[in-house]
Design a protein around this motif. Structure first.
Motif, PDB file in Angstrom:
ATOM      1  N   THR A   1      59.798  97.042  -2.841  1.00 18.51           N
ATOM      2  CA  THR A   1      59.103  95.759  -2.923  1.00 18.51           C
ATOM      3  C   THR A   1      57.649  95.898  -2.500  1.00 18.51           C
ATOM      4  OG1 THR A   1      61.158  94.559  -2.530  1.00 18.51           O
ATOM      5  CG2 THR A   1      59.122  93.386  -2.063  1.00 18.51           C
TER       6      THR A   1
ATOM      7  N   GLN B   1      61.286  89.146  -5.278  1.00 15.94           N
ATOM      8  CA  GLN B   1      62.632  89.261  -4.728  1.00 15.94           C
ATOM      9  C   GLN B   1      62.996  87.963  -4.008  1.00 15.94           C
ATOM     10  OE1 GLN B   1      63.090  92.662  -2.159  1.00 15.94           O
ATOM     11  NE2 GLN B   1      65.287  92.375  -1.941  1.00 15.94           N
TER      12      GLN B   1
ATOM     13  N   ASP C   1      61.598  92.128  -9.526  1.00 15.94           N
ATOM     14  CA  ASP C   1      62.107  92.716  -8.286  1.00 15.94           C
ATOM     15  C   ASP C   1      63.533  92.231  -8.067  1.00 15.94           C
ATOM     16  OD1 ASP C   1      62.343  94.021  -5.916  1.00 15.94           O
ATOM     17  OD2 ASP C   1      60.608  93.086  -4.939  1.00 15.94           O
ATOM     18  N   GLU C   2      64.472  93.098  -8.323  1.00 18.33           N
ATOM     19  CA  GLU C   2      65.905  92.778  -8.242  1.00 18.33           C
ATOM     20  C   GLU C   2      66.250  91.515  -9.027  1.00 18.33           C
ATOM     21  OE1 GLU C   2      67.796  93.179  -4.496  1.00 18.33           O
ATOM     22  OE2 GLU C   2      66.479  94.794  -3.857  1.00 18.33           O
TER      23      GLU C   2
END
Ligand SMILES: Nc1ncnc2c1ncn2[C@@H]1O[C@H](COP(=O)(O)OP(=O)(O)OP(=O)(O)O)[C@@H](O)[C@H]1O
Ligand SMILES: [Mg+2]
Lengths: 348, 294
Positions: B44, B81, B152-153
């Motif tokens: 991240t 995220q 991000d994810e």
């Protein structure tokens, strides 16, 4: 600088505010309740009241005509007589400043008690002694006050509105932005082309819109219930409130510039707003306060805004008459915006 | 070769940790680039430095061969995220607000359909489920037709259908020639989507390449799995390295042919045999260790 982006954020913020029903209601209700409350308590009268304890008396409420006290004293305005059964009861209240003065009814020596540290007690003592003098011995000539009387509510009302404006601006800009920084809304916005200037301008504009909207509603609401007099023009009042609102929102911007701790920000907002509330003559005049208190008061936008508003509302001043106050407000706004924008950070 | 992004000696130091420790890599236009790594590896942090959200301690980031300019944010889409949204707005209003922030945005209706938000478009932001929220975040990231998309994810919290949907979205983006950078903890997802992968651990890139290359390089051979009761001879007589797990025998071998010949010659029943070739998960575990770390 894009007006489209600014406008989008302005609308979003307004929607948020008007959707939050409870906060919205409170925003209108709070100033209204305060005005109503104080209007009730003071009822347009002078708000200083002297409390004199009398004993012995069977009842707490004593009727003035029936107490055995020197007549001149008995009939003084703004004195409230409170009855006590015994000396012990009365002196207890006097010691704790619940009453300002204590007399024994029907006492040939006119016995009385007063705490030496109490300014109100000192004044009543003078009054009491004065009332014992034979009439006509001293000459004093009373003259009428020229001009219209300013009722207390005429003086207080703009103060309450301005105070409400201050709280709304500091919390609505300062606290909200800090909360958004903490939970990550600012981070998401920072990922878009939105600039800090656009974002902050939108926050300020939206808050000003809300402030002016609130003030209009509260003003109209209050005018149904209270009668207050506006000597100057409503337009001038609007301009001053607007200038004040911009300035207070810009103060909020400085609070909002950094930090993610809501607790800390509440502390800062309180630290600014409480002295501002007490030293800006919202509740009482600073006439006769020490020089440094008056100096500190000059640092607060609320002081200048209120001075100007009261000049217009109570004395019928025009915008030209309050140019100095407006100039100070504009100056303070410029400084706050510059500082707030320079310190601003999107990040935690 | 022309790279869309070039990352050179990127470092991010916090007070106590070096979150990103001198990493360099380049990303070609039109691919899906995956950053993998255990929790706290620095994924991240890396991605947010590239997005220009957090400042780097040192290092250089070039976008289209130049330093990122103000137009960078018009051209990229970002899904964080973790983020929050303006409360008291509906999904549609949120999309509209973000839509107005860009010079050349996508069609809102199209985005709503792509991300399957039609049913919930009138709901308030704070009254939607975790997976619906992820979909909204994806929609916001795509609202400006980005040339470069950071995810991000993105599949955390998505149900299997939504995950497949996400995959097809990413595939379409690649087909258009746009670029995707994503982090994920799902190896299947990485294997399915990513043209190139960098595995990070402790702030460093410990391996990089196509999924195929990584597997070939870091996991040799295949695994042959047999139920224990089909092996009639004493286990110690098996001429292979093996592990016993849950009543099954796992044999790792680099030469499948001789392995199977040998098993047949021992008259072992192969009816229930499973042969598994190594996947990214094996690579990941081999490289980053099997222990959970804090
Ligand atoms: N703001 C910060 N201050 C101090 N340390 C931080 C900060 N942000 C991240 N870190 C640390 O930097 C390291 C890398 O964090 P990062 O969020 O990049 O990990 P990640 O690879 O994304 O992990 P995950 O898979 O859990 O999302 C971690 O050890 C984390 O504790
Ligand atoms: Mg992460």
């Amino acid at each position: 600088m894009s007006f489209k982006r600014l406008w989008a954020m302005f609308c979003a913020r307004n929607l948020e505010f008007f959707r939050d029903r409870s906060a919205l209601g409170w925003n209108f209700l709070f100033p209204f309740l305060i005005v109503a409350g104080f209007g009730m308590i003071f009822g347009g009268k002078d708000y200083t009241e002297y409390k004199v304890g009398v004993f012995p008396s069977q009842h707490e409420t004593v009727s003035v005509s029936k107490i055995d006290l020197p007549e001149g004293f008995r009939e003084t305005l703004h004195i409230k007589f409170i009855g006590f059964k015994s000396f012990e009861d009365g002196i207890e209240k006097l010691k704790h400043h619940k009453i300002d003065f204590l007399v024994k009814a029907g006492s040939p020596e006119n016995e009385y008690w007063v705490t030496d540290s109490s300014p109100k007690g000192y004044i009543i003592e003078k009054l009491f002694k004065g009332s014992l003098l034979p009439d006509g011995k001293v000459v004093a000539g009373k003259r009428e006050i020229k001009g219209k009387e300013i009722k207390y509510i005429d003086w207080l009302f703009p103060g309450i509105l301005a105070m409400n404006m201050m709280f709304s601006a500091l919390w609505g800009v300062g606290y909200v932005v800090v909360r958004y920084r903490k939970i990550g809304v600012l981070k998401r916005l920072n990922a878009t082309p939105l600039t800090a200037f656009e974002y902050l301008s939108a926050q300020i504009l939206s808050r000003i819109f809300i402030l002016m909207f609130t003030i209009a509603i509260v003003w109209i609401g209050c005018s149904f219930i209270f009668s207050f007099r506006v000597e100057g023009s409503y337009f001038d009042l609007f301009v001053i409130f607007l200038a004040g609102g911009v300035c207070l929102s810009a103060y909020g911007l400085v609070v909002a510039a950094r930090g993610t701790s809501e607790e800390f920000t509440s502390g800062v907002v309180n630290f600014i707003s409480w002295p501002m509330m007490f030293l800006s003559e919202v509740w009482f005049s600073l006439e006769g306060s020490s020089r440094w208190v008056k100096l500190v008061a000059q640092l607060f936008p609320l002081t200048h805004m209120l001075t100007a508003v009261r000049k217009v509302m109570n004395d019928g001043a025009t915008l030209a008459d309050v140019t100095p106050e407006l100039a100070v407000l504009v100056f303070m706004t410029a400084i706050s915006i510059a500082v707030g924008a320079a310190l601003f950070s999107w990040n935690k | 070769m022309d790279y869309l992004l070039e990352i050179k000696s990127l470092v991010k130091k916090y007070k106590e940790v070096v979150a990103v420790d001198d990493i360099s890599f380049s990303i070609r236009q039109g691919i899906c680039f995956g950053l993998l790594g255990p929790n706290g590896a620095g994924k991240t942090t890396t991605i947010e430095m590239i997005e220009d959200i957090i400042p780097s301690t040192s290092g250089e980031i070039l976008y289209k061969g130049k330093h990122r300019s103000s137009s960078f944010k018009q051209e990229v889409g970002i899904q964080f995220q973790q983020t929050a949204l303006l409360s008291s707005l509906t999904l549609r209003e949120t999309l509209k607000t973000f839509h107005s922030l860009y010079n050349d945005p996508a069609d809102i209706e199209e985005i709503i359909d792509i991300c399957n938000l039609r049913d919930i478009e009138k709901r308030m932001n704070d009254k939607i489920s975790g997976g619906q929220r992820q979909r909204l975040m994806l929609a916001l990231a795509m609202i400006n037709k980005p040339e470069l998309l950071f995810l991000d994810e993105p599949s955390t919290g998505l149900d299997p259908q939504a995950r497949r949907n996400l995959w097809s979205i990413v595939q379409k983006i690649k087909d258009k020639g746009d670029t995707v950078i994503l982090t994920t903890h799902y190896m299947e997802e990485a294997q399915h989507l990513c043209d190139e992968i960098a595995i990070m651990d402790n702030g460093k890139i410990i391996a990089q390449g196509t999924p195929h290359q990584l597997i070939k390089e870091h996991c040799e051979g295949v695994t042959v799995i047999l139920p224990k009761n089909s092996v009639k001879i004493p286990l110690s007589q098996l001429p292979f390295r093996f592990r016993e797990i849950n009543g099954r025998i796992e044999i790792r071998t680099n030469d499948i042919n001789s392995c199977l010949n040998r098993l047949l010659s021992e008259h072992i029943d192969l009816t229930e045999m499973v042969v598994r070739s190594p996947n990214l998960e094996n690579v990941f575990l081999n490289l980053t260790g099997k222990q959970l770390r804090d």
